[in-house]
Design a protein around this motif. Structure first.
Motif, PDB file in Angstrom:
ATOM      1  N   LEU A 208     -13.028 -55.717 -24.668  1.00  0.00           N
ATOM      2  CA  LEU A 208     -14.274 -55.624 -25.431  1.00  0.00           C
ATOM      3  C   LEU A 208     -15.414 -55.004 -24.628  1.00  0.00           C
ATOM      4  CD1 LEU A 208     -14.327 -59.113 -27.210  1.00  0.00           C
ATOM      5  CD2 LEU A 208     -13.450 -56.932 -28.080  1.00  0.00           C
ATOM      6  N   ASP A 209     -15.428 -55.208 -23.310  1.00  0.00           N
ATOM      7  CA  ASP A 209     -16.543 -54.699 -22.520  1.00  0.00           C
ATOM      8  C   ASP A 209     -16.208 -54.811 -21.041  1.00  0.00           C
ATOM      9  OD1 ASP A 209     -19.020 -53.652 -21.889  1.00  0.00           O
ATOM     10  OD2 ASP A 209     -20.168 -55.161 -22.977  1.00  0.00           O
ATOM     11  N   HIS A 210     -16.969 -54.092 -20.252  1.00  0.00           N
ATOM     12  CA  HIS A 210     -16.936 -54.222 -18.796  1.00  0.00           C
ATOM     13  C   HIS A 210     -18.396 -54.306 -18.372  1.00  0.00           C
ATOM     14  CE1 HIS A 210     -15.184 -52.724 -14.693  1.00  0.00           C
ATOM     15  NE2 HIS A 210     -16.033 -53.725 -14.559  1.00  0.00           N
ATOM     16  N   ILE A 211     -18.765 -55.427 -17.778  1.00  0.00           N
ATOM     17  CA  ILE A 211     -20.153 -55.688 -17.412  1.00  0.00           C
ATOM     18  C   ILE A 211     -20.303 -55.625 -15.895  1.00  0.00           C
ATOM     19  CG2 ILE A 211     -22.092 -57.297 -17.565  1.00  0.00           C
ATOM     20  CD1 ILE A 211     -21.202 -56.503 -20.305  1.00  0.00           C
ATOM     21  N   ILE A 212     -21.220 -54.790 -15.422  1.00  0.00           N
ATOM     22  CA  ILE A 212     -21.572 -54.739 -14.005  1.00  0.00           C
ATOM     23  C   ILE A 212     -22.832 -55.575 -13.816  1.00  0.00           C
ATOM     24  CG2 ILE A 212     -22.292 -53.266 -12.086  1.00  0.00           C
ATOM     25  CD1 ILE A 212     -20.744 -50.976 -13.457  1.00  0.00           C
ATOM     26  N   ILE A 213     -22.785 -56.504 -12.884  1.00  0.00           N
ATOM     27  CA  ILE A 213     -23.865 -57.483 -12.723  1.00  0.00           C
ATOM     28  C   ILE A 213     -24.550 -57.322 -11.367  1.00  0.00           C
ATOM     29  CG2 ILE A 213     -24.315 -59.961 -12.395  1.00  0.00           C
ATOM     30  CD1 ILE A 213     -22.200 -60.482 -14.537  1.00  0.00           C
ATOM     31  N   THR A 214     -25.870 -57.369 -11.389  1.00  0.00           N
ATOM     32  CA  THR A 214     -26.649 -57.453 -10.154  1.00  0.00           C
ATOM     33  C   THR A 214     -27.448 -58.753 -10.215  1.00  0.00           C
ATOM     34  OG1 THR A 214     -28.594 -56.286 -11.010  1.00  0.00           O
ATOM     35  CG2 THR A 214     -26.836 -54.941 -10.044  1.00  0.00           C
ATOM     36  N   GLU A 215     -28.334 -58.943  -9.278  1.00  0.00           N
ATOM     37  CA  GLU A 215     -29.083 -60.202  -9.219  1.00  0.00           C
ATOM     38  C   GLU A 215     -29.947 -60.426 -10.456  1.00  0.00           C
ATOM     39  OE1 GLU A 215     -32.360 -62.448  -6.349  1.00  0.00           O
ATOM     40  OE2 GLU A 215     -31.283 -60.692  -5.622  1.00  0.00           O
ATOM     41  N   THR A 216     -30.531 -59.362 -10.995  1.00  0.00           N
ATOM     42  CA  THR A 216     -31.495 -59.530 -12.088  1.00  0.00           C
ATOM     43  C   THR A 216     -31.171 -58.746 -13.350  1.00  0.00           C
ATOM     44  OG1 THR A 216     -32.856 -57.734 -11.191  1.00  0.00           O
ATOM     45  CG2 THR A 216     -33.375 -59.970 -10.460  1.00  0.00           C
ATOM     46  N   ALA A 217     -30.114 -57.945 -13.336  1.00  0.00           N
ATOM     47  CA  ALA A 217     -29.853 -57.091 -14.501  1.00  0.00           C
ATOM     48  C   ALA A 217     -28.358 -56.821 -14.630  1.00  0.00           C
ATOM     49  CB  ALA A 217     -30.632 -55.781 -14.381  1.00  0.00           C
ATOM     50  N   TYR A 218     -27.991 -56.074 -15.673  1.00  0.00           N
ATOM     51  CA  TYR A 218     -26.580 -55.769 -15.887  1.00  0.00           C
ATOM     52  C   TYR A 218     -26.413 -54.418 -16.576  1.00  0.00           C
ATOM     53  CZ  TYR A 218     -27.274 -57.135 -20.807  1.00  0.00           C
ATOM     54  OH  TYR A 218     -27.713 -57.217 -22.106  1.00  0.00           O
ATOM     55  N   PHE A 219     -25.187 -53.896 -16.502  1.00  0.00           N
ATOM     56  CA  PHE A 219     -24.819 -52.635 -17.162  1.00  0.00           C
ATOM     57  C   PHE A 219     -23.594 -52.916 -18.012  1.00  0.00           C
ATOM     58  CE2 PHE A 219     -22.327 -48.791 -17.471  1.00  0.00           C
ATOM     59  CZ  PHE A 219     -23.251 -47.775 -17.679  1.00  0.00           C
ATOM     60  N   SER A 220     -23.654 -52.591 -19.291  1.00  0.00           N
ATOM     61  CA  SER A 220     -22.544 -52.839 -20.208  1.00  0.00           C
ATOM     62  C   SER A 220     -21.909 -51.523 -20.628  1.00  0.00           C
ATOM     63  CB  SER A 220     -23.062 -53.574 -21.448  1.00  0.00           C
ATOM     64  OG  SER A 220     -22.145 -53.483 -22.522  1.00  0.00           O
ATOM     65  N   PHE A 221     -20.588 -51.403 -20.391  1.00  0.00           N
ATOM     66  CA  PHE A 221     -19.869 -50.215 -20.825  1.00  0.00           C
ATOM     67  C   PHE A 221     -19.959 -50.055 -22.339  1.00  0.00           C
ATOM     68  CE2 PHE A 221     -16.853 -48.640 -17.369  1.00  0.00           C
ATOM     69  CZ  PHE A 221     -17.611 -49.186 -16.327  1.00  0.00           C
ATOM     70  N   ALA A 222     -19.821 -51.174 -23.065  1.00  0.00           N
ATOM     71  CA  ALA A 222     -19.848 -51.121 -24.524  1.00  0.00           C
ATOM     72  C   ALA A 222     -21.212 -50.691 -25.036  1.00  0.00           C
ATOM     73  CB  ALA A 222     -19.456 -52.475 -25.107  1.00  0.00           C
ATOM     74  N   ASP A 223     -22.263 -51.284 -24.473  1.00  0.00           N
ATOM     75  CA  ASP A 223     -23.632 -50.934 -24.908  1.00  0.00           C
ATOM     76  C   ASP A 223     -23.942 -49.470 -24.639  1.00  0.00           C
ATOM     77  OD1 ASP A 223     -23.875 -53.568 -25.595  1.00  0.00           O
ATOM     78  OD2 ASP A 223     -25.293 -54.091 -24.003  1.00  0.00           O
ATOM     79  N   GLU A 224     -23.376 -48.930 -23.553  1.00  0.00           N
ATOM     80  CA  GLU A 224     -23.649 -47.541 -23.178  1.00  0.00           C
ATOM     81  C   GLU A 224     -22.700 -46.561 -23.855  1.00  0.00           C
ATOM     82  OE1 GLU A 224     -26.251 -46.595 -21.412  1.00  0.00           O
ATOM     83  OE2 GLU A 224     -26.889 -48.690 -21.235  1.00  0.00           O
ATOM     84  N   GLY A 225     -21.748 -47.080 -24.638  1.00  0.00           N
ATOM     85  CA  GLY A 225     -20.843 -46.212 -25.383  1.00  0.00           C
ATOM     86  C   GLY A 225     -19.800 -45.499 -24.540  1.00  0.00           C
ATOM     87  N   ILE A 226     -19.429 -46.096 -23.395  1.00  0.00           N
ATOM     88  CA  ILE A 226     -18.425 -45.434 -22.536  1.00  0.00           C
ATOM     89  C   ILE A 226     -17.137 -46.242 -22.436  1.00  0.00           C
ATOM     90  CG2 ILE A 226     -20.132 -44.174 -21.178  1.00  0.00           C
ATOM     91  CD1 ILE A 226     -19.879 -46.276 -19.015  1.00  0.00           C
ATOM     92  N   LEU A 227     -16.940 -47.185 -23.332  1.00  0.00           N
ATOM     93  CA  LEU A 227     -15.722 -47.990 -23.327  1.00  0.00           C
ATOM     94  C   LEU A 227     -14.712 -47.373 -24.305  1.00  0.00           C
ATOM     95  CD1 LEU A 227     -14.472 -50.542 -22.093  1.00  0.00           C
ATOM     96  CD2 LEU A 227     -15.239 -51.786 -24.105  1.00  0.00           C
TER      97      LEU A 227
END
Length: 227
Positions: A208-227
């Motif tokens: 469903l998604d791949h989430i990259i996590i940092t201390e204060t934020a995140y990057f979602s493959f699904a939200d960015e349309g690259i999944l």
């Protein structure tokens, strides 16, 4: 001129202020002063806590990463005081984990971040975790698949689907942290996601998604349309 806390006006003493006005009325330094309990011959517990906080640019997130040996480097902070402060921050972290356990249904990329940030957000090394979900997007299990260095980990795709079948998962969410704080998907991140996604199609298990996590934020493959 240094004035001991017991000689302050009652409203200004951290403990008395806590009782009279409530915990929200106290500054970060005043709360830490309560944990310290006492200062030194030349400074109050409040002055000591202000000095310690200033070393972390008055940032509680940075201060909360301090180890017991690091805290003990400050004059006036012995092992007992250092452990008390470290224990308080650990209880806060565990409280956050308990709170997200009550929201175990994944409804968005943000809910994944809320669940995993306490585990991954402040690590100095990279870890790769997988969330195994049922068809209602409820978390059946979360598993640490690999632990690496500062720049990457190695993931065994066979292990991912071994766990998926074991927990009868119908979908997966991949997640890992970037200790560098950079919210960019590397070519290696994209490649491993594609390989896991392809393997899942053969077993009818969705990624469903791949989430990259940092201390204060995140990057979602699904939200960015690259999944």
């Amino acid at each position: 001129m240094y004035t001991p806390i017991p000689q302050w006006a009652e409203d200004d003493r951290p403990r008395e202020k806590f009782i009279l006005k409530g915990k929200s009325a106290l500054s970060d330094a005043e709360l830490i002063a309560i944990l310290l309990g006492s200062g030194t011959r030349n400074e109050s517990a409040l002055q000591l806590s202000q000095r310690i906080l200033a070393h972390s640019q008055n940032n509680l997130n940075e201060f909360g990463k301090s180890t017991v040996p690091q805290l003990m480097k400050f004059k006036g902070v012995g092992q007992v005081k250092a452990i008390t402060i470290a224990a308080a921050f650990e209880l806060g972290r565990r409280r956050r984990l308990e709170e997200v356990k009550e929201r175990f249904k994944i409804s968005s990329s943000r809910s994944v971040f809320d669940l995993m940030q306490p585990l991954l957000g402040e690590l100095p090394h990279e870890e790769f975790w997988v969330l195994f979900l049922n068809n209602s997007n409820r978390v059946l299990h979360k598993e640490l698949l690999s632990k690496g260095g500062i720049t990457g980990t190695v993931v065994d795709i066979r292990l991912i689907f071994k766990f998926a079948l074991e927990y009868k998962a119908t979908s997966l969410i991949l997640t890992h942290n970037h200790p560098s704080g950079k919210l960019l998907a590397s070519e290696a991140d994209r490649l491993i996601t594609q390989r896991i996604q392809l393997a899942g199609k053969h077993l009818d298990i969705l990624v469903l998604d791949h989430i990259i996590i940092t201390e204060t934020a995140y990057f979602s493959f699904a939200d960015e349309g690259i999944l």
